[in-house]
Design a protein around this motif. Structure first.
Motif, PDB file in Angstrom:
ATOM      1  N   GLY A   9      62.187 -10.940 -59.089  1.00 39.93           N
ATOM      2  CA  GLY A   9      61.232 -10.129 -58.337  1.00 39.93           C
ATOM      3  C   GLY A   9      59.839 -10.721 -58.372  1.00 39.93           C
ATOM      4  N   ILE A  11      56.301 -11.288 -59.748  1.00 40.53           N
ATOM      5  CA  ILE A  11      55.659 -11.298 -61.087  1.00 40.53           C
ATOM      6  C   ILE A  11      54.454 -10.357 -61.126  1.00 40.53           C
ATOM      7  N   ASN A  24      46.412 -24.452 -59.359  1.00 33.66           N
ATOM      8  CA  ASN A  24      46.097 -25.870 -59.155  1.00 33.66           C
ATOM      9  C   ASN A  24      44.841 -26.176 -59.958  1.00 33.66           C
ATOM     10  N   GLY A  30      45.349 -20.322 -54.118  1.00 27.49           N
ATOM     11  CA  GLY A  30      46.208 -21.174 -53.279  1.00 27.49           C
ATOM     12  C   GLY A  30      47.290 -20.333 -52.656  1.00 27.49           C
ATOM     13  N   ASP A  34      50.306 -18.253 -56.946  1.00 22.77           N
ATOM     14  CA  ASP A  34      48.835 -18.255 -57.105  1.00 22.77           C
ATOM     15  C   ASP A  34      48.218 -17.279 -56.093  1.00 22.77           C
ATOM     16  N   ALA A 114      58.377 -19.773 -62.419  1.00 21.87           N
ATOM     17  CA  ALA A 114      58.998 -21.095 -62.634  1.00 21.87           C
ATOM     18  C   ALA A 114      57.976 -22.152 -62.217  1.00 21.87           C
ATOM     19  N   ILE A 115      57.110 -22.508 -63.123  1.00 24.95           N
ATOM     20  CA  ILE A 115      55.966 -23.387 -62.865  1.00 24.95           C
ATOM     21  C   ILE A 115      56.415 -24.701 -62.218  1.00 24.95           C
ATOM     22  N   SER A 116      55.696 -25.129 -61.218  1.00 21.90           N
ATOM     23  CA  SER A 116      55.875 -26.402 -60.497  1.00 21.90           C
ATOM     24  C   SER A 116      57.104 -26.480 -59.605  1.00 21.90           C
ATOM     25  N   THR A 117      57.926 -25.441 -59.571  1.00 19.36           N
ATOM     26  CA  THR A 117      59.189 -25.552 -58.804  1.00 19.36           C
ATOM     27  C   THR A 117      59.039 -25.150 -57.345  1.00 19.36           C
ATOM     28  N   GLY A 118      57.852 -24.839 -56.922  1.00 12.82           N
ATOM     29  CA  GLY A 118      57.633 -24.504 -55.498  1.00 12.82           C
ATOM     30  C   GLY A 118      56.932 -25.652 -54.808  1.00 12.82           C
ATOM     31  N   VAL A 119      55.697 -25.436 -54.439  1.00 12.38           N
ATOM     32  CA  VAL A 119      54.884 -26.453 -53.731  1.00 12.38           C
ATOM     33  C   VAL A 119      54.880 -27.790 -54.481  1.00 12.38           C
ATOM     34  N   SER A 152      60.136 -14.900 -64.914  1.00 14.58           N
ATOM     35  CA  SER A 152      60.138 -14.189 -63.629  1.00 14.58           C
ATOM     36  C   SER A 152      60.706 -15.112 -62.546  1.00 14.58           C
ATOM     37  N   ASN A 155      63.815 -15.844 -56.798  1.00 14.49           N
ATOM     38  CA  ASN A 155      65.034 -15.868 -55.972  1.00 14.49           C
ATOM     39  C   ASN A 155      66.262 -15.915 -56.863  1.00 14.49           C
TER      40      ASN A 155
END
Ligand code: APR
Length: 171
Positions: A9, A11, A24, A30, A34, A114-119, A152, A155
């Motif tokens: 869900g 965060i 960033n 961002g 973020d 999940a830090i860094s796993t998107g953009v 958190s 998906n």
């Protein structure tokens, strides 16, 4: 008592002492999580972030949570995935430095995206074990500090990966 929990869900909706922002280096907001955190916290968050003068990759800085349920936001800057060996070390530093900062502020429940796993393009299947190993090791190194950590997931795939790796590790 389970010290690491997985929740799917948004965060920004979690009722924890602190949520972690995948920021960033400018710390001036961002997209992704973020953007969601700044929208939910309101403009005072950006105002406080401006006083922090940025953040290096792997480091973490703390602000108040303003309109969020969470009292604090810890802003950390993940590595932009490049495939180099130092990516894993930088990602682990985000989790470790955020946990150290949480302990320094007497925070006893913290949620990580999940830090860094998107953009920033870090493959989930590589980032999830790094996150869990770093958090588990930190908790093992601080047995006297009561802390609940929520991973958190935005998906189902992230949820499934966290669950799969967590089940492989006695916690
Ligand atoms: N709640 C929980 N997780 C979320 C949310 C949310 N509301 N929104 C996104 N996520 C998840 C994404 O699905 C991804 O798994 O957070 C993870 C991190 O993705 P990003 O937010 O894109 O962050 P990151 O990959 O670390 O890239 C950071 O993106 O938003 C910009 O300013 C940010 O430049 C920085 C970069």
């Amino acid at each position: 008592m389970k010290k690491i929990r997985i929740e799917q869900g948004d965060i920004t909706k979690l009722d924890v002492d602190c949520i972690v922002n995948a920021a960033n280096r400018s710390l001036l907001g961002g997209g992704g999580v973020d953007g969601a955190i700044h929208r939910a916290a309101g403009p005072e968050l950006l105002a406080e972030c401006r006083t922090l003068h940025g953040c290096e990759t792997g480091q973490a800085k703390i602000t108040r949570g303003y309109r969020l349920k969470a009292r604090y936001v810890i802003h950390t800057v993940g590595p932009v995935f490049s495939g180099a060996a130092q990516d894993a070390a930088a990602l682990a530093s985000c989790y470790r430095n955020s946990l150290d900062l949480a302990r320094a502020h007497d925070i006893h429940s913290i949620a990580f995206p999940a830090i860094s796993t998107g953009v920033y393009g870090y493959p989930l299947e590589e980032a999830v074990p790094i996150a869990l190993q770093t958090v588990s090791s930190w908790l093992d190194e601080h047995p006297d500090y009561a802390l609940t950590v929520v991973m958190s997931c935005f998906n189902q795939r992230a949820c499934d990966l966290y669950t799969e790796f967590l089940e492989d590790r006695p916690s």
